[in-house]
Design a protein around this motif. Structure first.
Motif, PDB file in Angstrom:
ATOM      1  N   LYS A 217     -57.928  15.541  35.693  1.00 47.05           N
ATOM      2  CA  LYS A 217     -58.236  15.636  37.058  1.00 47.05           C
ATOM      3  C   LYS A 217     -59.269  15.467  38.251  1.00 47.05           C
ATOM      4  O   LYS A 217     -59.982  15.447  39.297  1.00 47.05           O
ATOM      5  N   LYS A 218     -60.153  16.747  37.146  1.00 55.12           N
ATOM      6  CA  LYS A 218     -61.019  17.246  37.836  1.00 55.12           C
ATOM      7  C   LYS A 218     -62.443  16.472  38.041  1.00 55.12           C
ATOM      8  O   LYS A 218     -62.756  15.288  38.860  1.00 55.12           O
ATOM      9  N   GLU A 219     -62.508  15.384  36.705  1.00 56.54           N
ATOM     10  CA  GLU A 219     -63.575  14.469  36.524  1.00 56.54           C
ATOM     11  C   GLU A 219     -62.719  13.222  37.703  1.00 56.54           C
ATOM     12  O   GLU A 219     -63.537  12.733  38.340  1.00 56.54           O
ATOM     13  N   ILE A 220     -61.799  12.817  38.102  1.00 55.09           N
ATOM     14  CA  ILE A 220     -60.943  11.885  39.336  1.00 55.09           C
ATOM     15  C   ILE A 220     -61.345  12.009  40.517  1.00 55.09           C
ATOM     16  O   ILE A 220     -61.961  11.094  40.963  1.00 55.09           O
ATOM     17  N   GLU A 221     -61.543  13.988  40.556  1.00 56.32           N
ATOM     18  CA  GLU A 221     -61.757  14.710  41.877  1.00 56.32           C
ATOM     19  C   GLU A 221     -63.171  14.166  41.923  1.00 56.32           C
ATOM     20  O   GLU A 221     -63.860  13.518  43.032  1.00 56.32           O
ATOM     21  N   GLY A 222     -64.411  14.147  40.662  1.00 56.89           N
ATOM     22  CA  GLY A 222     -65.330  13.951  40.652  1.00 56.89           C
ATOM     23  C   GLY A 222     -65.739  12.628  41.769  1.00 56.89           C
ATOM     24  O   GLY A 222     -67.280  12.790  41.933  1.00 56.89           O
TER      25      GLY A 222
ATOM     26  N   SER B 129     -48.401  12.288  32.353  1.00 57.12           N
ATOM     27  CA  SER B 129     -49.046  13.171  33.456  1.00 57.12           C
ATOM     28  C   SER B 129     -51.122  13.813  32.879  1.00 57.12           C
ATOM     29  O   SER B 129     -50.953  13.347  31.268  1.00 57.12           O
ATOM     30  N   LEU B 130     -51.769  14.212  33.538  1.00 52.36           N
ATOM     31  CA  LEU B 130     -52.936  13.807  33.168  1.00 52.36           C
ATOM     32  C   LEU B 130     -53.724  15.803  33.194  1.00 52.36           C
ATOM     33  O   LEU B 130     -53.188  16.404  33.817  1.00 52.36           O
ATOM     34  N   ASN B 131     -54.224  16.259  31.748  1.00 52.84           N
ATOM     35  CA  ASN B 131     -54.847  17.726  32.091  1.00 52.84           C
ATOM     36  C   ASN B 131     -56.093  17.935  33.177  1.00 52.84           C
ATOM     37  O   ASN B 131     -55.916  16.362  34.228  1.00 52.84           O
ATOM     38  N   GLU B 132     -55.760  19.109  33.206  1.00 60.78           N
ATOM     39  CA  GLU B 132     -56.860  19.902  34.293  1.00 60.78           C
ATOM     40  C   GLU B 132     -58.082  19.398  33.882  1.00 60.78           C
ATOM     41  O   GLU B 132     -58.646  18.494  35.419  1.00 60.78           O
ATOM     42  N   ALA B 133     -58.939  19.283  32.943  1.00 57.82           N
ATOM     43  CA  ALA B 133     -60.013  18.298  32.848  1.00 57.82           C
ATOM     44  C   ALA B 133     -60.387  16.940  33.299  1.00 57.82           C
ATOM     45  O   ALA B 133     -61.342  16.414  33.770  1.00 57.82           O
TER      46      ALA B 133
ATOM     47  N   VAL C  57     -46.369  10.777  38.265  1.00 62.03           N
ATOM     48  CA  VAL C  57     -46.368  10.145  37.139  1.00 62.03           C
ATOM     49  C   VAL C  57     -45.660   8.656  37.024  1.00 62.03           C
ATOM     50  O   VAL C  57     -44.356   9.268  37.808  1.00 62.03           O
ATOM     51  N   ASP C  58     -45.907   7.693  36.943  1.00 60.67           N
ATOM     52  CA  ASP C  58     -44.816   6.513  37.542  1.00 60.67           C
ATOM     53  C   ASP C  58     -45.338   5.784  35.883  1.00 60.67           C
ATOM     54  O   ASP C  58     -46.104   5.107  35.412  1.00 60.67           O
TER      55      ASP C  58
ATOM     56  N   LEU D 208     -46.034   1.816  34.679  1.00 62.63           N
ATOM     57  CA  LEU D 208     -47.618   1.211  35.028  1.00 62.63           C
ATOM     58  C   LEU D 208     -48.317   0.827  33.846  1.00 62.63           C
ATOM     59  O   LEU D 208     -48.484   0.466  33.836  1.00 62.63           O
ATOM     60  N   ILE D 209     -47.741   1.755  33.088  1.00 61.67           N
ATOM     61  CA  ILE D 209     -47.351   1.939  31.351  1.00 61.67           C
ATOM     62  C   ILE D 209     -48.769   2.109  30.479  1.00 61.67           C
ATOM     63  O   ILE D 209     -49.061   2.790  29.736  1.00 61.67           O
ATOM     64  N   GLY D 210     -50.166   2.171  31.397  1.00 65.06           N
ATOM     65  CA  GLY D 210     -51.243   2.707  31.660  1.00 65.06           C
ATOM     66  C   GLY D 210     -52.031   2.189  32.471  1.00 65.06           C
ATOM     67  O   GLY D 210     -52.010   1.681  33.681  1.00 65.06           O
ATOM     68  N   GLY D 211     -52.890   3.023  32.621  1.00 63.54           N
ATOM     69  CA  GLY D 211     -54.182   3.282  33.259  1.00 63.54           C
ATOM     70  C   GLY D 211     -53.639   4.080  34.843  1.00 63.54           C
ATOM     71  O   GLY D 211     -53.158   4.574  34.861  1.00 63.54           O
ATOM     72  N   MET D 212     -54.240   3.567  36.183  1.00 63.70           N
ATOM     73  CA  MET D 212     -53.720   4.824  37.126  1.00 63.70           C
ATOM     74  C   MET D 212     -53.589   3.583  38.443  1.00 63.70           C
ATOM     75  O   MET D 212     -54.041   2.902  38.731  1.00 63.70           O
TER      76      MET D 212
END
Length: 181
Positions: free
Chosen positions: A122-127, A116-120, A144-145, A148-152
Motif C-alpha cells: 500500500k505504501k509503495e502504491i501511494e508513493g 488484499s495488499l499488505n502495508e508495504a 478487493v475485487d 479482476l483475477i490479478g493486477g489492479m
C-alpha cells in the motif's frame, strides 16, 4: 444529468466557501452533515417525498438545522430543497468534499485489487501515485475485487488506470474476434 446537478451545485457551494476563506470550516461542517444524513435515511425520505409541500420541507430544515449549522449552509440547503434537487444532496456534498481536498493538494485514489495488499504494498502504491501526480498527499481507499483475477484498477477523479488481468483478457478476446480465417 445527476452528475451535472452535483457538479453545478457543488461548485457553487465551493465558491461560497472560497469567497469567505472558509473552505476548511465548511469541509468539517459538511462531513458532519453527511454522517448525520447517512445515519438518518428517513430524513432524506421526508425531504424527497413528493406529497409534502416545499414550505413544510423548508420549515423542517429550519427546525432541525437552525443554530446547529452555519447560516450559509442552511441557506444552501434551502436552495437545494426549493429547486427540487434534494435527491442529489449526496452527490453535491461529495463533489464539494472532493473539490476542497483537491484545492488543498490532497488526491483521492480508489484502488481495486484481486487480493488484499499488505502495508508495504500500500505504501509503495501511494508513493508511486505521489511521484506521478501533482498531489502533495493521497487519501487512499482500497477494495478487493476477486473478479479482476490479478493486477489492479486505480481511479483518481475521472482518470482510470486499469492493469487488471480481466481487462487484458477482454481486450485479447476482442482482438481474436476481429481475426478472420
Amino acid at each position: 444529468m445527476a452528475k451535472l446537478v452535483s457538479t453545478t451545485y457543488g461548485e457553487a457551494l465551493f465558491e461560497l466557501a472560497s469567497e469567505n476563506g472558509r473552505e476548511e470550516e465548511f469541509l468539517n461542517e459538511i462531513e458532519a452533515l453527511k454522517k448525520l444524513l447517512n445515519d438518518h435515511p428517513d430524513f432524506g425520505n421526508l425531504m424527497n417525498h413528493p406529497k409534502i409541500l416545499k414550505e413544510e420541507k423548508l420549515q423542517v430544515l429550519e427546525e432541525v438545522f437552525s443554530g446547529r449549522i452555519s447560516r450559509e449552509l442552511l441557506g444552501f440547503l434551502h436552495l437545494v430543497v426549493t429547486k427540487d434537487r434534494y435527491g442529489e444532496i449526496d452527490g453535491i456534498l461529495d463533489f464539494f468534499v472532493d473539490k476542497v481536498k483537491q484545492h488543498q493538494g490532497i488526491g483521492i485514489a480508489h484502488v481495486a485489487t484481486a487480493v488484499s495488499l499488505n502495508e508495504a504494498q500500500k505504501k509503495e502504491i501511494e508513493g508511486k501515485l505521489l511521484s506521478t501526480t501533482s498531489f502533495s498527499r493521497m487519501e487512499m481507499h482500497y477494495q478487493v475485487d476477486e473478479d479482476l483475477i490479478g493486477g489492479m484498477v486505480i481511479r483518481i477523479g475521472d482518470r482510470v488506470v486499469d492493469s487488471s488481468v480481466k481487462t487484458k483478457l477482454f481486450e485479447l478476446q476482442r482482438e481474436l474476434l476481429k481475426v478472420q480465417l
